[in-house]
Design a protein around this motif. Structure first.
Motif, mmCIF file in Angstrom:
data_model
loop_
_atom_site.group_PDB
_atom_site.id
_atom_site.type_symbol
_atom_site.label_atom_id
_atom_site.label_comp_id
_atom_site.label_asym_id
_atom_site.label_seq_id
_atom_site.Cartn_x
_atom_site.Cartn_y
_atom_site.Cartn_z
ATOM 1 N N ASP A 200 1.188 -1.227 -0.297
ATOM 2 C CA ASP A 200 -0.356 0.325 -0.161
ATOM 3 C C ASP A 200 0.225 1.242 0.108
ATOM 4 N N SER A 201 1.802 1.419 1.057
ATOM 5 C CA SER A 201 3.030 2.412 0.434
ATOM 6 C C SER A 201 3.393 2.307 -0.196
ATOM 7 N N SER A 202 3.617 1.536 -0.759
ATOM 8 C CA SER A 202 4.226 1.820 -2.598
ATOM 9 C C SER A 202 3.831 2.036 -3.622
ATOM 10 N N ARG A 203 2.496 1.368 -3.906
ATOM 11 C CA ARG A 203 1.034 2.576 -4.656
ATOM 12 C C ARG A 203 0.517 3.620 -3.978
ATOM 13 N N ILE A 204 0.702 4.287 -2.818
ATOM 14 C CA ILE A 204 0.430 5.498 -2.556
ATOM 15 C C ILE A 204 2.044 6.504 -2.731
ATOM 16 N N ILE A 205 3.492 6.404 -2.855
ATOM 17 C CA ILE A 205 4.077 7.056 -3.456
ATOM 18 C C ILE A 205 4.436 7.249 -4.917
ATOM 19 N N THR A 206 3.673 5.836 -5.937
ATOM 20 C CA THR A 206 3.323 5.665 -6.745
ATOM 21 C C THR A 206 2.351 6.317 -7.760
ATOM 22 N N GLY A 207 1.796 6.835 -6.417
ATOM 23 C CA GLY A 207 0.287 7.233 -7.871
ATOM 24 C C GLY A 207 0.461 9.073 -7.236
ATOM 25 N N TYR A 208 1.422 9.067 -6.146
ATOM 26 C CA TYR A 208 2.135 10.512 -5.908
ATOM 27 C C TYR A 208 2.184 11.381 -6.614
ATOM 28 N N LEU A 209 3.118 10.181 -7.854
ATOM 29 C CA LEU A 209 4.865 10.990 -8.170
ATOM 30 C C LEU A 209 3.628 10.757 -10.142
ATOM 31 N N SER A 210 2.623 10.418 -9.880
ATOM 32 C CA SER A 210 2.319 10.298 -11.083
ATOM 33 C C SER A 210 1.143 11.521 -11.177
ATOM 34 N N GLY A 211 0.278 11.116 -9.479
ATOM 35 C CA GLY A 211 -0.324 13.013 -9.869
ATOM 36 C C GLY A 211 0.253 14.222 -9.536
ATOM 37 N N ASN A 212 1.999 14.035 -9.554
ATOM 38 C CA ASN A 212 2.157 14.911 -9.741
ATOM 39 C C ASN A 212 3.084 14.950 -11.622
ATOM 40 N N LEU A 213 3.002 14.402 -11.684
ATOM 41 C CA LEU A 213 3.390 14.643 -13.360
ATOM 42 C C LEU A 213 2.073 14.736 -14.252
ATOM 43 N N LEU A 214 0.932 14.521 -13.396
ATOM 44 C CA LEU A 214 -0.360 14.948 -14.619
ATOM 45 C C LEU A 214 -0.551 16.852 -13.986
ATOM 46 N N ILE A 215 -0.173 16.967 -12.891
ATOM 47 C CA ILE A 215 -0.539 18.218 -12.767
ATOM 48 C C ILE A 215 0.528 18.935 -13.224
ATOM 49 N N SER A 216 2.396 18.667 -13.758
ATOM 50 C CA SER A 216 2.886 19.470 -14.479
ATOM 51 C C SER A 216 2.383 19.502 -15.377
ATOM 52 N N VAL A 217 2.362 18.257 -16.629
ATOM 53 C CA VAL A 217 1.767 18.629 -17.570
ATOM 54 C C VAL A 217 0.292 19.177 -18.136
ATOM 55 N N ILE A 218 -0.470 19.572 -17.209
ATOM 56 C CA ILE A 218 -1.272 20.567 -17.366
ATOM 57 C C ILE A 218 -0.837 21.952 -17.797
ATOM 58 N N CYS A 219 0.520 22.079 -16.327
ATOM 59 C CA CYS A 219 0.623 23.971 -16.334
ATOM 60 C C CYS A 219 1.471 24.439 -17.278
ATOM 61 N N GLY A 220 2.455 22.474 -18.276
ATOM 62 C CA GLY A 220 3.253 22.950 -18.741
ATOM 63 C C GLY A 220 2.293 23.276 -19.976
ATOM 64 N N GLY A 221 1.195 22.769 -19.971
ATOM 65 C CA GLY A 221 0.787 22.622 -21.339
ATOM 66 C C GLY A 221 -0.155 24.269 -21.582
ATOM 67 N N LEU A 222 -0.975 24.285 -20.365
ATOM 68 C CA LEU A 222 -1.605 25.900 -20.095
ATOM 69 C C LEU A 222 -0.529 27.342 -20.312
#
Length: 374
Positions: A200-222
């Motif tokens: 569960d901890s590994s899933r949380i860290i992986t989800g955090y990194l993927s979510g952070n990347l998604l936010i960065s992609v949105i910011c870069g695109g806009l």
């Protein structure tokens, strides 16, 4: 009797003093080694992020753990180096062009011509620029003097990066042995619980990194869309820099706003104002809407918990706290759920006896004691 009480009191006082001293010594050691501990935390995050990919390469392509780890790390750093080259080379070229144009821009600003001169005239700052232009020139000439400090900072940064990479590499390489050795030290029930906590901890860290990347992609695109509309040169490169800076929670958008707004003002005052207004609005939307909602789905935390944990950690531990707040809150939730479940299972359940058991443990409606006898 009094002597025994005195000895008991003295023993308890010594125990309390010893615990206080041990706590102070532990805090002092943590403070003295805080840099190494931060490196270890960053390496652990990198190791957890790359471990699933290493496991996949080991299972599908090669059978040796060391070779799979080496291939994944080499591919990761090739991608990072390519991104760095795409970002750094155009920026160096642009800075060189700006350095060549700086004397002409300064003369135009003094005379009230050009984009900078128009801004100074509009805000009645031309007199201030003419008065302090010599001071700005002397300040710019002194920027190259502390070369020793700059070189030392660069060397420290390189040493930190190499240390983090080596630690992460060894963590991924030795992960199966460490996990197996740890599980052998505990019983079967504890081993199952530890595996569940680790998964569960590994899933949380992986989800955090993927979510952070998604936010960065949105910011870069806009950002690219806004810069392209207002005609700022190197819009793609600047948007990529902003996206990478946005990986830092809370303050990442501010750092990106400084870079993008500076490029906009160098192009034209109107472009700079438009970019600045965009980032003021976007940062509020990201901090209070995008990040809580996306992180809540990626880490499976309540959006309010995400926002409060990031704000508190940033206030207590600065940038490192902001980076580690969301995964730390998620791991804390996993631990709380596991140990709360274990505590509920360990509670004794009283068994009803006699006619109470036959009646399902119900008491008389009037509250009178149950009748005696069989």
């Amino acid at each position: 009797m009094s002597n025994a009480d005195d000895r008991y009191t003295a023993r308890r006082a010594l125990i309390v003093i010893g615990l206080v001293l041990a706590t102070l010594i532990g805090l002092a050691l943590v403070w003295a080694t805080r840099r190494v501990l931060v490196w270890g935390l960053v390496a652990a995050f990198l190791a957890v992020a790359l471990k699933p990919l290493v496991d996949l390469v080991e299972r599908r392509l090669v059978r040796r753990r060391a070779l799979a780890t080496l291939l994944v790390f080499l591919a990761t750093f090739v991608v990072l180096a390519a991104l760095g080259a795409v970002i750094v080379l155009p920026l160096v070229d642009e800075l060189t062009r700006f350095a060549d144009r700086a004397p002409g821009l300064l003369r135009e600003a003094r005379a009230g011509r050009g984009p900078v001169g128009e801004v100074l005239n509009r805000f009645h700052l031309r007199r201030y620029a003419g008065t302090h232009a010599d001071q700005l020139q002397r300040f710019g000439s002194r920027l190259g003097e502390p070369a020793v400090g700059v070189v030392r900072s660069v060397l420290e940064t390189v040493a930190a990066v190499l240390t983090v990479v080596v630690l992460a590499y060894l963590m991924v390489l030795e992960a199966p042995k460490i996990i197996a050795g740890t599980l052998k030290l505990v019983g079967d029930g504890a081993a199952v619980r530890l595996r569940r906590i680790g998964r569960d901890s590994s899933r949380i860290i992986t989800g955090y990194l993927s979510g952070n990347l998604l936010i960065s992609v949105i910011c870069g695109g806009l950002t690219f869309a806004v810069l392209f509309v207002v005609g700022v040169p190197f819009a793609a490169v600047i948007a990529l820099v902003v996206a990478l800076a946005d990986l830092i929670p809370l303050v990442g958008a501010t750092i990106g706003a400084i870079v993008a707004a500076g490029a906009g003002f160098l192009h034209s005052p109107t472009a700079g104002v438009v970019v600045l207004v965009f980032f003021v609005v976007y940062q509020q939307v990201e901090n209070h809407l995008l990040q809580p909602v996306i992180m809540a789905r990626a880490v499976r935390l309540n959006p309010l918990t995400v926002l409060v944990s990031v704000l508190l950690a940033a206030e207590l531990a600065g940038l490192v706290g902001a980076l580690l707040a969301i995964p730390a809150a998620g791991i804390g939730q996993v631990l709380l759920r596991e140990f709360a479940r274990a505590g509920r299972q360990a509670l004794p359940v009283p068994a009803p006896a006699g006619r109470d058991a036959a009646a399902g443990g119900r008491e008389p409606a009037d509250g009178s004691p149950p009748p005696a006898g069989g």
